[in-house]
Design a protein around this motif. Structure first.
Motif, PDB file in Angstrom:
ATOM      1  N   VAL A   1       0.690  -1.059   0.215  1.00 44.80           N
ATOM      2  CA  VAL A   1      -0.273   0.009  -0.097  1.00 44.80           C
ATOM      3  C   VAL A   1       0.857   1.386  -0.080  1.00 44.80           C
ATOM      4  O   VAL A   1       0.498   2.185  -0.592  1.00 44.80           O
ATOM      5  CB  VAL A   1      -1.120  -0.106   1.116  1.00 44.80           C
ATOM      6  N   GLU A   2       1.995   1.193   0.842  1.00 39.64           N
ATOM      7  CA  GLU A   2       2.914   2.478   0.961  1.00 39.64           C
ATOM      8  C   GLU A   2       3.206   2.644  -0.476  1.00 39.64           C
ATOM      9  O   GLU A   2       3.677   3.589  -0.824  1.00 39.64           O
ATOM     10  CB  GLU A   2       4.007   2.098   1.874  1.00 39.64           C
ATOM     11  N   LYS A   3       3.898   1.426  -1.048  1.00 48.26           N
ATOM     12  CA  LYS A   3       4.505   1.615  -2.438  1.00 48.26           C
ATOM     13  C   LYS A   3       3.480   2.080  -3.582  1.00 48.26           C
ATOM     14  O   LYS A   3       4.188   2.777  -4.733  1.00 48.26           O
ATOM     15  CB  LYS A   3       5.262   0.545  -2.856  1.00 48.26           C
ATOM     16  N   GLN A   4       2.336   1.771  -3.447  1.00 49.39           N
ATOM     17  CA  GLN A   4       1.281   2.112  -4.431  1.00 49.39           C
ATOM     18  C   GLN A   4       0.681   3.543  -4.266  1.00 49.39           C
ATOM     19  O   GLN A   4       0.152   3.846  -5.195  1.00 49.39           O
ATOM     20  CB  GLN A   4       0.190   1.122  -4.299  1.00 49.39           C
ATOM     21  N   GLU A   5       0.933   4.139  -3.290  1.00 48.62           N
ATOM     22  CA  GLU A   5       0.253   5.283  -3.074  1.00 48.62           C
ATOM     23  C   GLU A   5       0.440   6.253  -3.931  1.00 48.62           C
ATOM     24  O   GLU A   5      -0.472   7.116  -4.282  1.00 48.62           O
ATOM     25  CB  GLU A   5       0.622   5.800  -1.476  1.00 48.62           C
ATOM     26  N   GLY A   6       1.761   6.601  -4.687  1.00 51.82           N
ATOM     27  CA  GLY A   6       2.127   7.610  -5.561  1.00 51.82           C
ATOM     28  C   GLY A   6       1.161   7.098  -6.922  1.00 51.82           C
ATOM     29  O   GLY A   6       1.254   8.215  -7.872  1.00 51.82           O
ATOM     30  N   MET A   7       0.756   6.061  -7.131  1.00 50.27           N
ATOM     31  CA  MET A   7       0.200   5.903  -8.585  1.00 50.27           C
ATOM     32  C   MET A   7      -1.126   6.631  -8.765  1.00 50.27           C
ATOM     33  O   MET A   7      -1.202   6.943  -9.879  1.00 50.27           O
ATOM     34  CB  MET A   7      -0.357   4.164  -8.419  1.00 50.27           C
ATOM     35  N   GLU A   8      -1.856   6.921  -7.607  1.00 51.02           N
ATOM     36  CA  GLU A   8      -3.159   7.292  -7.986  1.00 51.02           C
ATOM     37  C   GLU A   8      -2.818   9.125  -8.542  1.00 51.02           C
ATOM     38  O   GLU A   8      -3.218   9.467  -9.564  1.00 51.02           O
ATOM     39  CB  GLU A   8      -4.122   7.570  -7.002  1.00 51.02           C
TER      40      GLU A   8
ATOM     41  N   LYS B   1       0.970   1.624 -20.436  1.00 54.20           N
ATOM     42  CA  LYS B   1       2.493   1.872 -20.221  1.00 54.20           C
ATOM     43  C   LYS B   1       2.587   2.314 -18.625  1.00 54.20           C
ATOM     44  O   LYS B   1       3.222   1.660 -17.824  1.00 54.20           O
ATOM     45  CB  LYS B   1       3.202   2.460 -21.194  1.00 54.20           C
ATOM     46  N   LEU B   2       1.794   3.234 -18.359  1.00 55.09           N
ATOM     47  CA  LEU B   2       1.830   3.882 -17.183  1.00 55.09           C
ATOM     48  C   LEU B   2       1.465   2.791 -16.005  1.00 55.09           C
ATOM     49  O   LEU B   2       2.143   2.694 -14.884  1.00 55.09           O
ATOM     50  CB  LEU B   2       1.178   5.190 -17.029  1.00 55.09           C
ATOM     51  N   VAL B   3       0.146   2.037 -16.114  1.00 53.36           N
ATOM     52  CA  VAL B   3      -0.352   1.344 -15.132  1.00 53.36           C
ATOM     53  C   VAL B   3       0.519   0.206 -15.160  1.00 53.36           C
ATOM     54  O   VAL B   3       0.767  -0.239 -14.010  1.00 53.36           O
ATOM     55  CB  VAL B   3      -1.594   0.932 -15.884  1.00 53.36           C
ATOM     56  N   THR B   4       1.178  -0.502 -16.167  1.00 54.40           N
ATOM     57  CA  THR B   4       1.947  -1.805 -16.035  1.00 54.40           C
ATOM     58  C   THR B   4       3.278  -1.412 -15.444  1.00 54.40           C
ATOM     59  O   THR B   4       3.900  -2.096 -14.542  1.00 54.40           O
ATOM     60  CB  THR B   4       1.776  -2.357 -17.285  1.00 54.40           C
ATOM     61  N   GLU B   5       3.934  -0.329 -16.185  1.00 57.63           N
ATOM     62  CA  GLU B   5       5.343  -0.217 -15.645  1.00 57.63           C
ATOM     63  C   GLU B   5       5.477   0.766 -14.352  1.00 57.63           C
ATOM     64  O   GLU B   5       6.309   0.596 -13.625  1.00 57.63           O
ATOM     65  CB  GLU B   5       6.188   0.533 -16.647  1.00 57.63           C
ATOM     66  N   GLY B   6       4.453   1.507 -13.975  1.00 55.06           N
ATOM     67  CA  GLY B   6       4.391   2.262 -12.826  1.00 55.06           C
ATOM     68  C   GLY B   6       4.369   1.469 -11.753  1.00 55.06           C
ATOM     69  O   GLY B   6       4.886   1.486 -10.727  1.00 55.06           O
ATOM     70  N   ALA B   7       3.066   0.451 -11.694  1.00 61.65           N
ATOM     71  CA  ALA B   7       3.054  -0.579 -10.692  1.00 61.65           C
ATOM     72  C   ALA B   7       4.268  -1.433 -10.378  1.00 61.65           C
ATOM     73  O   ALA B   7       4.561  -1.564  -9.108  1.00 61.65           O
ATOM     74  CB  ALA B   7       1.800  -1.265 -11.069  1.00 61.65           C
ATOM     75  N   LEU B   8       5.106  -2.061 -11.529  1.00 61.87           N
ATOM     76  CA  LEU B   8       6.180  -2.494 -11.635  1.00 61.87           C
ATOM     77  C   LEU B   8       7.263  -1.753 -10.788  1.00 61.87           C
ATOM     78  O   LEU B   8       8.136  -2.265  -9.787  1.00 61.87           O
ATOM     79  CB  LEU B   8       6.671  -3.028 -12.682  1.00 61.87           C
ATOM     80  N   GLU B   9       7.305  -0.642 -11.091  1.00 67.40           N
ATOM     81  CA  GLU B   9       8.486   0.721 -10.328  1.00 67.40           C
ATOM     82  C   GLU B   9       7.971   0.691  -8.985  1.00 67.40           C
ATOM     83  O   GLU B   9       9.004   0.792  -8.305  1.00 67.40           O
ATOM     84  CB  GLU B   9       8.386   1.538 -11.020  1.00 67.40           C
ATOM     85  N   ALA B  10       6.684   0.712  -8.573  1.00 66.20           N
ATOM     86  CA  ALA B  10       6.378   0.758  -7.213  1.00 66.20           C
ATOM     87  C   ALA B  10       6.790  -0.064  -6.242  1.00 66.20           C
ATOM     88  O   ALA B  10       7.170   0.122  -5.089  1.00 66.20           O
ATOM     89  CB  ALA B  10       4.907   1.237  -7.189  1.00 66.20           C
ATOM     90  N   LEU B  11       6.701  -1.445  -6.831  1.00 63.39           N
ATOM     91  CA  LEU B  11       6.925  -2.685  -6.019  1.00 63.39           C
ATOM     92  C   LEU B  11       7.727  -3.583  -6.897  1.00 63.39           C
ATOM     93  O   LEU B  11       7.364  -3.800  -7.895  1.00 63.39           O
ATOM     94  CB  LEU B  11       5.570  -3.352  -5.410  1.00 63.39           C
ATOM     95  N   ASP B  12       8.787  -3.977  -6.322  1.00 64.24           N
ATOM     96  CA  ASP B  12       9.786  -5.020  -6.917  1.00 64.24           C
ATOM     97  C   ASP B  12       9.059  -6.322  -7.756  1.00 64.24           C
ATOM     98  O   ASP B  12       8.041  -6.259  -7.171  1.00 64.24           O
ATOM     99  CB  ASP B  12      10.767  -5.253  -5.995  1.00 64.24           C
TER     100      ASP B  12
END
Length: 197
Positions: A54-61, A85-96
Motif C-alpha cells: 500500500v505504501e509503495k502504491q500510494e503515488g500511483m493515483e 504503459k503507465l499502469v503496468t510499468e508504474g506498478a512494477l516500479e512501485a513494488l519490486d
C-alpha cells in the motif's frame, strides 16, 4: 522508526528471497527486533507485506490523475497506449518484480492478500473509467460508448501485460511494446466517433 526499520528489512528480504521464503525470524534479525515486536506492529507477515504494498502504491493515483489531466490530446490510441504503459510499468516500479510475483503466487491462498489484489483491481478499474470518461469528454470517442464496459477491457489488457512483465523474461517486454498499439487500435475500432470518418 522501529516500524519503518521492520518494513525496510522485510521489503529487502522479500526482494532477495521472495515472500514465501522469507521467515519472520529473518525479518526480525535483519531489523534487530524480536518476532513478538513484529506481531505488535503488524500482526502477521501478510499484513506486513500489505502495508509495504500500500505504501509503495500510494503515488500511483497521483500519477494516473496527472496523466488524465495532461497527456490526453487528440489521439486516443496514443493516449491509451501511454495509459497501459503507465499502469503496468508504474506498478512494477512501485513494488519490486519479485515482490509482485510473491503477492500473485501467495495471494490466492492468503486471507489478507486476496482482498488486497481485489482492492487493487477495483482501484485500477475506477481509474480506467475516469480515463475513458476524459476521452469521451474531449470528444475523442463516441458519446454512445459504454465507458464502464470498455474500462473492463482496458483493465484486462493492463492486467494481462502486467502479469507478463512480472512473470516473463526479457523477451516479453519487446513483444509487449509491439503488441500494445495493435491491441489498442482494435479496442478503439468500436469506440471512435462515427463522424470522425
Amino acid at each position: 522508526m522501529r516500524r519503518q526499520k521492520i518494513r525496510d528489512a522485510a521489503f529487502a528480504l522479500f526482494v532477495e528471497k521472495g515472500y514465501a521464503e522469507s521467515s519472520l525470524q529473518e525479518i526480525a534479525e535483519r531489523a534487530e527486533v524480536t518476532i513478538p515486536t513484529i506481531y505488535n506492529y503488524f500482526g502477521s507477515k501478510s499484513s506486513l507485506l500489505l502495508e509495504i504494498a500500500v505504501e509503495k502504491q500510494e503515488g500511483m493515483e497521483e500519477k494516473l490523475d496527472r496523466f488524465i489531466a495532461t497527456k490526453i490530446r487528440d489521439d486516443p490510441v496514443r493516449a491509451t497506449s501511454g495509459w497501459i504503459k503507465l499502469v503496468t510499468e508504474g506498478a512494477l516500479e512501485a513494488l519490486d518484480r519479485e515482490v509482485w510475483r510473491s503477492i500473485y503466487q501467495t495471494g490466492l491462498g492468503d486471507d489478507n492478500l486476496g482482498p488486497f489484489l481485489d482492492r487493487l483491481q477495483v482501484f485500477y478499474l475506477r481509474k480506467a473509467v475516469e480515463f475513458l470518461q476524459a476521452l469521451k469528454a474531449r470528444g475523442l470517442i463516441d458519446p454512445e460508448v459504454n465507458v464502464k464496459a470498455q474500462a473492463k477491457i482496458l483493465d484486462s489488457i493492463c492486467e494481462h501485460y502486467f502479469r507478463r512483465l512480472i512473470f516473463g523474461d526479457g523477451r516479453v517486454r519487446a513483444r509487449y511494446v509491439a503488441e500494445v498499439p495493435a491491441l489498442v487500435t482494435e479496442l478503439f475500432r468500436g469506440m471512435v466517433r462515427k463522424d470522425a470518418g
